[in-house]
Design an enzyme around this catalytic site. Structure first.
Site, PDB file in Angstrom:
ATOM      1  N   LYS A   1     -12.412  -1.805   2.051  1.00 51.50           N
ATOM      2  CA  LYS A   1     -11.796  -0.925   1.047  1.00 51.50           C
ATOM      3  C   LYS A   1     -12.723  -0.835  -0.176  1.00 51.50           C
ATOM      4  O   LYS A   1     -13.724  -0.126  -0.114  1.00 51.50           O
ATOM      5  CB  LYS A   1     -10.381  -1.409   0.730  1.00 51.50           C
ATOM      6  CG  LYS A   1      -9.470  -1.207   1.954  1.00 51.50           C
ATOM      7  CD  LYS A   1      -8.029  -1.540   1.724  1.00 51.50           C
ATOM      8  CE  LYS A   1      -7.192  -1.080   2.910  1.00 51.50           C
ATOM      9  NZ  LYS A   1      -6.628  -2.161   3.712  1.00 51.50           N
TER      10      LYS A   1
ATOM     11  N   HIS B   1      -5.851  -4.597  -1.078  1.00 53.03           N
ATOM     12  CA  HIS B   1      -5.797  -3.446  -2.000  1.00 53.03           C
ATOM     13  C   HIS B   1      -5.978  -3.887  -3.451  1.00 53.03           C
ATOM     14  O   HIS B   1      -5.456  -3.235  -4.356  1.00 53.03           O
ATOM     15  CB  HIS B   1      -4.472  -2.691  -1.844  1.00 53.03           C
ATOM     16  CG  HIS B   1      -4.416  -1.813  -0.637  1.00 53.03           C
ATOM     17  ND1 HIS B   1      -5.049  -0.573  -0.574  1.00 53.03           N
ATOM     18  CD2 HIS B   1      -3.831  -1.981   0.564  1.00 53.03           C
ATOM     19  CE1 HIS B   1      -4.828  -0.032   0.605  1.00 53.03           C
ATOM     20  NE2 HIS B   1      -4.098  -0.866   1.328  1.00 53.03           N
TER      21      HIS B   1
ATOM     22  N   SER C   1       0.793  -1.225   0.000  1.00 51.69           N
ATOM     23  CA  SER C   1       0.000   0.000   0.000  1.00 51.69           C
ATOM     24  C   SER C   1       0.829   1.280   0.000  1.00 51.69           C
ATOM     25  O   SER C   1       0.322   2.328  -0.356  1.00 51.69           O
ATOM     26  CB  SER C   1      -0.943   0.000   1.190  1.00 51.69           C
ATOM     27  OG  SER C   1      -0.202   0.020   2.383  1.00 51.69           O
TER      28      SER C   1
END
Ligand SMILES: *Cc1c(COP(=O)(O)O)cnc(C)c1O
Length: 403
Positions: free
Chosen positions: A249, A218, A190
């Protein structure tokens, strides 16, 4: 001094030291739903600023998507707010099973188990599956939750240099006498938006007879042609044994996470994984909305395609403007400024221009690699990105970063 006073004084000093070292994390208060345009109170008690958000993990813009909100309301009406139980006592609803089936199918593995967060999922997976006869081999920059999960597990722990496949191979050679070896890596790191070389890691796993776990927090929902994740991007679907991911997310952004993998392993986690056994069931509201988010992503690639276009557009424009970025395709775009002082000034000035970004510097990233991390979203329109580019150029010139 009485102990109560000594304790308080001790921590007041610690706080002062953090502030002195510029390591103190100050929270900005949002007064609107999460999205591209938000209103923010910062500093405390000041009037609200209207800013464009470039630091959320709201990759697909689903955090406040009308269909997701509607699904959350419907789940609230149909299944209530809370379960007041863990899964194995009386906390499993039909829709919890539905979400497990859907996320497993979506990433292309057999079965899945839900946790309150991906932090909990990673915290509960290793100890339940491995013991002192085994070895864990982990990328040194893996997420904190993987590091903590490994600490709880009795398997021998190995760390390989970030993305260094030679070093990974060295550890695979060193652990040949173990019963099971598990390689663990973030799918996307990230701080850099850099993607693990899963094709080569899969080859090593095959060669050395190791199992592979990827944390795709992610990536799930938007990396790969149909958003299935890093394994789709590298065309190695079916070769990754275990995937952990978050619903916090791209998949609506509320809460929750899961481990996805072969049914036998998932069944054992239901029997043994401590954060699953001893922590409350995900709220029906979150489950209903997350199912909707997955359905939206499964039905159409429109949102991930828009995100991809936005990320390409931002990357091209910011480079043309003269900034140094880490190349790639991911919507995490690190703008390398190297100097911690410049990064802090830049983030502050950009905020004044209505652009909310966050700077990272030592110790969060190595010394000399201070950066502004921009996160692009499908919630952004071209005009949002154009405004950000203009502000970067203006502030960059003012601070002498650009000529
Ligand atoms: C965000 C993140 C997590 C934590 O997810 P939560 O569901 O918020 O606990 C775990 N691993 C990685 C790689 C992440 O980026």
């Amino acid at each position: 001094m009485a102990v109560h006073e000594r304790v308080r004084e001790f921590y007041r000093n610690e706080l002062t030291e953090l502030q002195f070292a510029d390591l103190f994390k100050d929270e900005r208060v949002i007064h609107s739903p999460q999205g591209a345009d938000i209103s923010v109170e910062y500093p405390a008690d000041s009037p609200l600023s209207q800013v464009i958000n470039f630091c959320a993990n709201n990759y697909l813009g689903l955090s406040s998507h009308p269909a997701v909100l509607q699904a959350a309301k419907k789940a609230l009406d149909d299944r209530g707010f809370g379960l007041s139980s863990v899964r194995f006592i009386c906390g499993t609803q039909d829709q919890h099973k539905e979400l497990e089936r859907k996320i497993a199918k979506f990433v292309g593995l057999e079965d899945a188990i839900l946790y309150s967060s991906c932090f909990d999922a990673n915290g509960g997976v290793f100890e339940a599956l491995l013991n002192e006869e085994d070895a864990l081999i982990s990328d040194e920059l893996n997420h904190a939750s993987i590091i903590d999960g490994m600490r709880l597990c009795k398997a021998e722990r190995h760390r390989y240099k970030h993305g260094d496949l030679k070093d990974l191979e060295h550890h695979l050679k060193e652990t040949q006498n173990k019963r099971f070896r598990m390689i663990v890596t973030d799918g996307v790191f990230s701080m850099d938006g850099i993607v693990a070389k899963l094709d080569e890691i899969c080859n090593l796993a095959d060669e050395y007879d190791a199992i592979l776990m990827v944390d795709d927090s992610h990536a799930t929902g938007f990396v790969g042609k149909t958003g299935r994740g890093t394994h789709e991007h590298y065309d190695v679907m079916g070769r990754v044994d275990i995937i952990s991911t978050t619903f916090g997310k791209a998949l609506g952004g509320a809460a929750g996470g899961c481990i996805i993998g072969p049914k036998a392993l998932i069944d054992i986690l239901r029997q043994r994984s401590r954060p699953y056994l001893f922590s409350n069931t995900l709220s029906p509201v979150v489950v209903g909305a997350t199912i909707k988010a997955l359905d939206l992503i499964d039905e159409s690639t429109a949102l991930r395609d828009k995100l991809d276009d936005n990320a390409r557009y931002f990357r091209r424009r910011i480079k043309e403007a003269g900034f140094e970025i880490k190349d790639g395709f991911h919507p995490i775009v690190p703008i390398m400024l190297h100097d911690a002082g410049i990064v802090q000034a830049m983030a502050r000035e950009l905020y004044a221009e209505g652009i909310y970004v966050v700077g990272f510097f030592y110790p969060v990233v190595p010394r000399g690699t201070a950066r502004i991390r921009v996160q692009i979203s499908a919630a952004h329109e071209k005009h949002h990105i154009d405004k950000a580019i203009d502000a970067f150029v203006k502030v960059g010139k003012k601070l002498g970063v650009l000529k």
